[in-house]
Motif scaffolding. Sequence first.
Motif, PDB file in Angstrom:
ATOM      1  N   VAL A  39       0.859  -1.183   0.000  1.00  0.00           N
ATOM      2  CA  VAL A  39       0.000   0.000   0.000  1.00  0.00           C
ATOM      3  C   VAL A  39       0.894   1.231   0.000  1.00  0.00           C
ATOM      4  CG1 VAL A  39      -1.692   1.282   1.342  1.00  0.00           C
ATOM      5  CG2 VAL A  39      -1.801  -1.216   1.278  1.00  0.00           C
ATOM      6  N   SER A  40       0.652   2.129  -0.942  1.00  0.00           N
ATOM      7  CA  SER A  40       1.459   3.347  -0.965  1.00  0.00           C
ATOM      8  C   SER A  40       0.734   4.489  -0.279  1.00  0.00           C
ATOM      9  CB  SER A  40       1.730   3.788  -2.403  1.00  0.00           C
ATOM     10  OG  SER A  40       2.628   2.905  -2.993  1.00  0.00           O
ATOM     11  N   LEU A  41       1.487   5.231   0.492  1.00  0.00           N
ATOM     12  CA  LEU A  41       1.002   6.470   1.080  1.00  0.00           C
ATOM     13  C   LEU A  41       1.721   7.567   0.316  1.00  0.00           C
ATOM     14  CD1 LEU A  41      -0.782   6.241   3.588  1.00  0.00           C
ATOM     15  CD2 LEU A  41       1.189   6.774   4.984  1.00  0.00           C
ATOM     16  N   ILE A  42       0.953   8.292  -0.501  1.00  0.00           N
ATOM     17  CA  ILE A  42       1.579   9.236  -1.420  1.00  0.00           C
ATOM     18  C   ILE A  42       1.124  10.654  -1.092  1.00  0.00           C
ATOM     19  CG2 ILE A  42       1.856   9.851  -3.868  1.00  0.00           C
ATOM     20  CD1 ILE A  42       0.891   6.949  -4.517  1.00  0.00           C
ATOM     21  N   GLY A  43       2.048  11.589  -1.091  1.00  0.00           N
ATOM     22  CA  GLY A  43       1.660  12.980  -0.862  1.00  0.00           C
ATOM     23  C   GLY A  43       2.887  13.861  -0.819  1.00  0.00           C
ATOM     24  N   GLU A  44       2.651  15.167  -0.957  1.00  0.00           N
ATOM     25  CA  GLU A  44       3.801  16.065  -0.972  1.00  0.00           C
ATOM     26  C   GLU A  44       4.391  16.177   0.427  1.00  0.00           C
ATOM     27  OE1 GLU A  44       1.717  19.289  -2.790  1.00  0.00           O
ATOM     28  OE2 GLU A  44       1.036  20.123  -0.899  1.00  0.00           O
ATOM     29  N   SER A  45       5.557  16.772   0.504  1.00  0.00           N
ATOM     30  CA  SER A  45       6.257  16.908   1.765  1.00  0.00           C
ATOM     31  C   SER A  45       5.394  17.682   2.774  1.00  0.00           C
ATOM     32  CB  SER A  45       7.565  17.639   1.460  1.00  0.00           C
ATOM     33  OG  SER A  45       8.118  18.085   2.644  1.00  0.00           O
ATOM     34  N   GLY A  46       5.316  17.184   3.990  1.00  0.00           N
ATOM     35  CA  GLY A  46       4.520  17.845   5.025  1.00  0.00           C
ATOM     36  C   GLY A  46       3.077  17.370   5.078  1.00  0.00           C
ATOM     37  N   THR A 208       5.892   7.466   0.028  1.00  0.00           N
ATOM     38  CA  THR A 208       6.671   8.130  -1.014  1.00  0.00           C
ATOM     39  C   THR A 208       6.036   9.452  -1.424  1.00  0.00           C
ATOM     40  OG1 THR A 208       7.642   7.881  -3.220  1.00  0.00           O
ATOM     41  CG2 THR A 208       5.493   6.880  -2.897  1.00  0.00           C
ATOM     42  N   HIS A 209       6.848  10.377  -1.902  1.00  0.00           N
ATOM     43  CA  HIS A 209       6.285  11.595  -2.488  1.00  0.00           C
ATOM     44  C   HIS A 209       6.238  11.429  -4.006  1.00  0.00           C
ATOM     45  CE1 HIS A 209      10.633  12.138  -2.685  1.00  0.00           C
ATOM     46  NE2 HIS A 209      10.387  12.816  -3.778  1.00  0.00           N
ATOM     47  N   ASP A 210       6.713  10.277  -4.482  1.00  0.00           N
ATOM     48  CA  ASP A 210       6.872  10.060  -5.911  1.00  0.00           C
ATOM     49  C   ASP A 210       5.763   9.149  -6.450  1.00  0.00           C
ATOM     50  OD1 ASP A 210       7.709   9.162  -8.437  1.00  0.00           O
ATOM     51  OD2 ASP A 210       9.813   9.428  -7.902  1.00  0.00           O
ATOM     52  N   LEU A 211       4.840   9.755  -7.185  1.00  0.00           N
ATOM     53  CA  LEU A 211       3.691   9.008  -7.699  1.00  0.00           C
ATOM     54  C   LEU A 211       4.072   7.801  -8.526  1.00  0.00           C
ATOM     55  CD1 LEU A 211       1.750  12.068  -8.918  1.00  0.00           C
ATOM     56  CD2 LEU A 211       0.664  10.288  -7.581  1.00  0.00           C
ATOM     57  N   SER A 212       5.121   7.960  -9.349  1.00  0.00           N
ATOM     58  CA  SER A 212       5.417   6.862 -10.259  1.00  0.00           C
ATOM     59  C   SER A 212       5.938   5.646  -9.494  1.00  0.00           C
ATOM     60  CB  SER A 212       6.398   7.295 -11.350  1.00  0.00           C
ATOM     61  OG  SER A 212       7.434   8.042 -10.791  1.00  0.00           O
ATOM     62  N   LEU A 213       6.646   5.874  -8.387  1.00  0.00           N
ATOM     63  CA  LEU A 213       7.090   4.735  -7.575  1.00  0.00           C
ATOM     64  C   LEU A 213       5.893   4.048  -6.943  1.00  0.00           C
ATOM     65  CD1 LEU A 213      10.190   6.250  -5.739  1.00  0.00           C
ATOM     66  CD2 LEU A 213      10.152   4.784  -7.751  1.00  0.00           C
ATOM     67  N   GLY A 214       4.963   4.860  -6.468  1.00  0.00           N
ATOM     68  CA  GLY A 214       3.747   4.310  -5.868  1.00  0.00           C
ATOM     69  C   GLY A 214       2.986   3.465  -6.882  1.00  0.00           C
ATOM     70  N   TYR A 215       2.896   3.972  -8.087  1.00  0.00           N
ATOM     71  CA  TYR A 215       2.165   3.261  -9.141  1.00  0.00           C
ATOM     72  C   TYR A 215       2.848   1.938  -9.459  1.00  0.00           C
ATOM     73  CZ  TYR A 215      -0.031   2.217 -13.594  1.00  0.00           C
ATOM     74  OH  TYR A 215      -0.709   1.593 -14.592  1.00  0.00           O
ATOM     75  N   TYR A 216       4.173   1.996  -9.552  1.00  0.00           N
ATOM     76  CA  TYR A 216       4.940   0.807  -9.936  1.00  0.00           C
ATOM     77  C   TYR A 216       4.733  -0.329  -8.937  1.00  0.00           C
ATOM     78  CZ  TYR A 216       8.874  -2.155 -11.257  1.00  0.00           C
ATOM     79  OH  TYR A 216       9.633  -3.212 -11.654  1.00  0.00           O
ATOM     80  N   ILE A 217       4.772   0.020  -7.659  1.00  0.00           N
ATOM     81  CA  ILE A 217       4.879  -1.047  -6.672  1.00  0.00           C
ATOM     82  C   ILE A 217       3.571  -1.455  -6.012  1.00  0.00           C
ATOM     83  CG2 ILE A 217       5.408   0.456  -4.702  1.00  0.00           C
ATOM     84  CD1 ILE A 217       7.398  -1.675  -3.789  1.00  0.00           C
ATOM     85  N   SER A 218       2.561  -0.576  -5.966  1.00  0.00           N
ATOM     86  CA  SER A 218       1.533  -0.883  -4.975  1.00  0.00           C
ATOM     87  C   SER A 218       0.237  -1.472  -5.512  1.00  0.00           C
ATOM     88  CB  SER A 218       1.225   0.355  -4.138  1.00  0.00           C
ATOM     89  OG  SER A 218       0.866   1.416  -4.954  1.00  0.00           O
ATOM     90  N   ASP A 219      -0.388  -2.257  -4.637  1.00  0.00           N
ATOM     91  CA  ASP A 219      -1.714  -2.803  -4.925  1.00  0.00           C
ATOM     92  C   ASP A 219      -2.771  -1.735  -4.665  1.00  0.00           C
ATOM     93  OD1 ASP A 219      -0.825  -5.603  -5.257  1.00  0.00           O
ATOM     94  OD2 ASP A 219      -0.251  -5.392  -3.157  1.00  0.00           O
ATOM     95  N   GLU A 220      -2.533  -0.973  -3.590  1.00  0.00           N
ATOM     96  CA  GLU A 220      -3.472   0.099  -3.265  1.00  0.00           C
ATOM     97  C   GLU A 220      -2.706   1.383  -3.028  1.00  0.00           C
ATOM     98  OE1 GLU A 220      -6.467  -0.705  -0.319  1.00  0.00           O
ATOM     99  OE2 GLU A 220      -6.396  -2.838  -0.816  1.00  0.00           O
ATOM    100  N   SER A 221      -3.368   2.517  -3.299  1.00  0.00           N
ATOM    101  CA  SER A 221      -2.728   3.807  -3.102  1.00  0.00           C
ATOM    102  C   SER A 221      -3.625   4.721  -2.282  1.00  0.00           C
ATOM    103  CB  SER A 221      -2.456   4.486  -4.445  1.00  0.00           C
ATOM    104  OG  SER A 221      -1.531   3.724  -5.185  1.00  0.00           O
ATOM    105  N   PHE A 222      -2.998   5.392  -1.330  1.00  0.00           N
ATOM    106  CA  PHE A 222      -3.714   6.390  -0.529  1.00  0.00           C
ATOM    107  C   PHE A 222      -3.042   7.727  -0.796  1.00  0.00           C
ATOM    108  CE2 PHE A 222      -4.212   3.022   3.115  1.00  0.00           C
ATOM    109  CZ  PHE A 222      -4.989   2.230   2.279  1.00  0.00           C
TER     110      PHE A 222
END
Length: 315
Positions: A39-46, A208-222
């Motif tokens: 599961v990726s936790l994606i968002g900008e810094s802070g 991660t703050h990097d969307l493409s890494l999140g997309y590459y690896i995760s089953d789910e994204s938040f």
Amino acid sequence: MTLLSVKNLVKEFPLDFFGREKLRAVDNISFDIDESKIVSLIGESGSGKTTVGKLILKLLKPTSGQILFHGEDIGKFSKNRKEYYKKVQGIFQDPYSSFNPIYKIDRVFEVVFDEFFPHVKNAQRKEKIEKVLTSVGMNPSQILGKYPHQLSGGQLQRILIARTLLLELNILIADEIISMLDASTRIDILNLLAKIKDKTGMSVIFITHDLSLGYYISDESFIMYRGNIVEMGDTQKVFHNPCHPYTKMLLESIPEIDRKWDFREHIKIETIEDESTGCKYFSRCNVREHRCQKQIPELIEIEENHKVMCFKFYG
Ligand SMILES: Nc1ncnc2c1ncn2[C@@H]1O[C@H](COP(=O)(O)OP(=O)(O)O)[C@@H](O)[C@H]1O
Ligand SMILES: [Mg+2]
């Protein structure tokens, strides 16, 4: 099976000495993590990603809300932290900070045995250490006996991953673990995590703050924005049918390889001073409505395993 349930989690930090002003770093978030999922936790810094990770790792106490591990409040493990840390561990951005420069690499493994399995004899320890190093694609004879400064950042992250394999982890929190690595090493580490997940059933919370890494690896994204999860669900759905204006904006800002310096016209939004008591994205939003300024939308399901926190999707 659900491994971890986060329910209405809030973490506030005091902004001044007296604690009169507070920052809500994590603002009422809820999610479940099932077995054998990335599961990726994606968002900008802070946006509160690391704070969520630290709350799950019991390095911070929630202001309110609950974290359940196998259905039990993790507060219960306070007297028996070892039992929890045998199952839930974290790896962070800077691998060098996890090694003491005056000790050889071997020590990070020894500490795990001393802490969790003190009865295991030396010969057996050595055998297990060699086995986990091999399983992360390393040659034990080239690693053991070395000092941290003799190895690269990518090698050290691999060693930290090998170290977690000595435990039978249910959840690994990986907080920006590849941000400091170069591109080719990054993919190796991502593939390694996916392999471990498939083999052991461990789940990974990949921050991660990097969307493409999140997309590459995760089953789910938040997708996180200022302490909220504004969009969540199946990674394919979130990335191919992004619904929250923030997610859309993030996806539109990814540079594409075949569009060199082809600047898109930027959507200009007049930003209003953030006095709104409603949606936190109000001042940046290009589809905002009147009610968004005063009311906070709830996360609503727009299709199976895909939720979004935006009034636009209210019926
Ligand atoms: N220990 C702390 N004390 C006060 N403020 C903090 C503390 N830790 C984090 N914050 C604040 O909480 C917000 C979220 O931080 P963090 O969780 O580190 O975000 P991210 O990992 O997404 O970059 C930030 O505004 C940060 O400054
Ligand atoms: Mg962080």
